[in-house]
Scaffold this motif. Structure first.
Motif, PDB file in Angstrom:
ATOM      1  N   HIS A  43      -6.052   4.007   1.606  1.00 25.91           N
ATOM      2  CA  HIS A  43      -6.133   2.665   1.022  1.00 25.91           C
ATOM      3  C   HIS A  43      -7.338   1.910   1.567  1.00 25.91           C
ATOM      4  O   HIS A  43      -7.615   1.922   2.770  1.00 25.91           O
ATOM      5  CB  HIS A  43      -4.858   1.900   1.355  1.00 25.91           C
ATOM      6  CG  HIS A  43      -4.856   0.499   0.854  1.00 25.91           C
ATOM      7  ND1 HIS A  43      -5.079  -0.584   1.668  1.00 25.91           N
ATOM      8  CD2 HIS A  43      -4.675  -0.003  -0.389  1.00 25.91           C
ATOM      9  CE1 HIS A  43      -5.016  -1.686   0.953  1.00 25.91           C
ATOM     10  NE2 HIS A  43      -4.761  -1.363  -0.294  1.00 25.91           N
ATOM     11  N   TYR A  76      -8.645   2.986  -3.567  1.00 20.42           N
ATOM     12  CA  TYR A  76      -8.427   4.036  -2.582  1.00 20.42           C
ATOM     13  C   TYR A  76      -9.658   4.927  -2.514  1.00 20.42           C
ATOM     14  O   TYR A  76     -10.402   5.064  -3.482  1.00 20.42           O
ATOM     15  CB  TYR A  76      -7.215   4.903  -2.960  1.00 20.42           C
ATOM     16  CG  TYR A  76      -5.885   4.238  -2.759  1.00 20.42           C
ATOM     17  CD1 TYR A  76      -5.415   3.301  -3.668  1.00 20.42           C
ATOM     18  CD2 TYR A  76      -5.095   4.543  -1.652  1.00 20.42           C
ATOM     19  CE1 TYR A  76      -4.192   2.682  -3.480  1.00 20.42           C
ATOM     20  CE2 TYR A  76      -3.861   3.934  -1.458  1.00 20.42           C
ATOM     21  CZ  TYR A  76      -3.419   2.999  -2.382  1.00 20.42           C
ATOM     22  OH  TYR A  76      -2.204   2.393  -2.197  1.00 20.42           O
ATOM     23  N   THR A 114       0.831  -1.184   0.000  1.00 23.38           N
ATOM     24  CA  THR A 114       0.000   0.000   0.000  1.00 23.38           C
ATOM     25  C   THR A 114       0.871   1.242   0.000  1.00 23.38           C
ATOM     26  O   THR A 114       1.968   1.231   0.562  1.00 23.38           O
ATOM     27  CB  THR A 114      -0.835   0.003   1.280  1.00 23.38           C
ATOM     28  OG1 THR A 114      -1.530  -1.230   1.364  1.00 23.38           O
ATOM     29  CG2 THR A 114      -1.806   1.151   1.311  1.00 23.38           C
TER      30      THR A 114
END
Lengths: 116, 111
Positions: free
Chosen positions: B45, B35, A104
Motif C-alpha cells: 500500500h 499500491y 488498507t
C-alpha cells in the motif's frame, strides 16, 4: 510489523491434482482475500471471507473453493488443477470496516503455481 | 466491470524525471488507493484518498482525485531507479466489502 504469509512460494502440480494454497495472517484481521494475477489481466478476486467459516465468491470462483476454519488462516483449494490455473496467487487481509473507513489491505508475497 | 483502468500500461522515464500515472473507474467510490508491486512480489500500500478529498501527499507521492471525472492520478516526483515497479489503483465501491484493482502501470526508471 504486519505479516501475511503464504506457505508456498513456488509449486508445480499435475493436471487433476488437488492443490492447497495456505495463507496465515498475524494481525487479527477479519477480512481475508484470494486473488490471482495474470499478465494483462491485473488482479482478479477469487474468493473472500469476512469472518470465520464465512466466504463469498469473487469475480472468478469457478474451479476454486476456500476454507476459513480459524480467523488467521484462509486456504484456497483447487479441487482438480488444470493448466489454465497456472498463475500467481496472492493472499491478502484487512481489518473489518473496509466499507466505512477504507482500510488498507495487506498482501502476502504470492505463490507461483504451475500446472503441467 | 467495475474494474479501474490505469493509463499508460507502461511508462519508461529517466531517473530524476517525474512520473504520472492515471486511473479511471466507472461507479461511485468510497475511497481510492494506490499500491506498488515489485517484480514477482506482493503488493504494498502506498496511499489512500477518500472520495471527499481532492489531493493528498506522501513524501515524493502526490495523488489527486476527481470524482466528477471518475479519475485519479499518481505523481512520483524526482524518480529513482528503485521506483521501478508496477503501480495499481484500487477502488472501494459503496456497498462492497472488497477492493477492485486496475490492471496496473509498469514503470521503468532508467539510470
Amino acid at each position: 510489523d504486519v505479516k501475511v504469509t503464504q506457505s508456498s512460494r513456488y509449486l508445480v502440480k499435475r493436471t487433476g491434482e488437488k492443490v492447497f494454497l495456505e495463507c496465515v495472517q498475524d494481525m487479527d484481521h477479519e477480512n481475508m482475500f484470494w486473488y490471482r494475477q495474470d499478465p494483462g489481466l491485473g488482479l482478479r478476486l477469487i474468493y473472500f471471507s469476512y469472518d470465520v467459516k464465512m466466504k463469498e465468491k469473487g469475480d472468478i470462483p469457478e474451479g476454486y473453493s476456500v476454507s476459513r476454519e480459524k480467523k488467521e488462516r484462509f486456504s484456497l483449494i483447487l479441487e482438480s488443477a488444470s493448466t489454465n490455473q497456472t498463475s500467481m496467487y496472492l493472499c491478502a487481509s484487512s481489518p473489518r470496516g473496509l466499507r466505512k473507513s477504507g482500510n488498507t489491505i495487506y498482501f502476502g508475497e504470492g505463490s507461483w503455481l504451475t500446472v503441467v | 466491470s467495475q474494474q479501474g483502468e490505469e493509463d499508460p500500461q507502461a511508462l519508461s522515464i529517466q531517473e530524476g524525471e517525474n512520473a504520472t500515472m492515471n486511473c479511471s473507474y466507472k461507479t461511485s467510490i468510497n475511497n481510492l488507493q494506490w499500491y506498488r508491486q515489485n517484480s514477482g512480489r506482493g503488493l504494498v500500500h502506498l496511499i489512500l484518498i477518500r472520495s471527499n478529498e481532492r489531493e493528498k501527499h506522501s513524501g515524493r507521492l502526490r495523488v489527486t482525485l476527481d470524482t466528477s471525472k471518475k479519475s485519479s492520478s499518481l505523481l512520483i516526483t524526482a524518480s529513482r531507479a528503485a521506483d521501478t515497479a508496477s503501480y495499481f489503483c484500487a477502488t472501494d465501491f459503496w456497498g462492497a466489502q472488497k477492493l477492485v484493482f486496475g490492471q496496473g502501470t509498469r514503470l521503468t526508471i532508467n539510470p
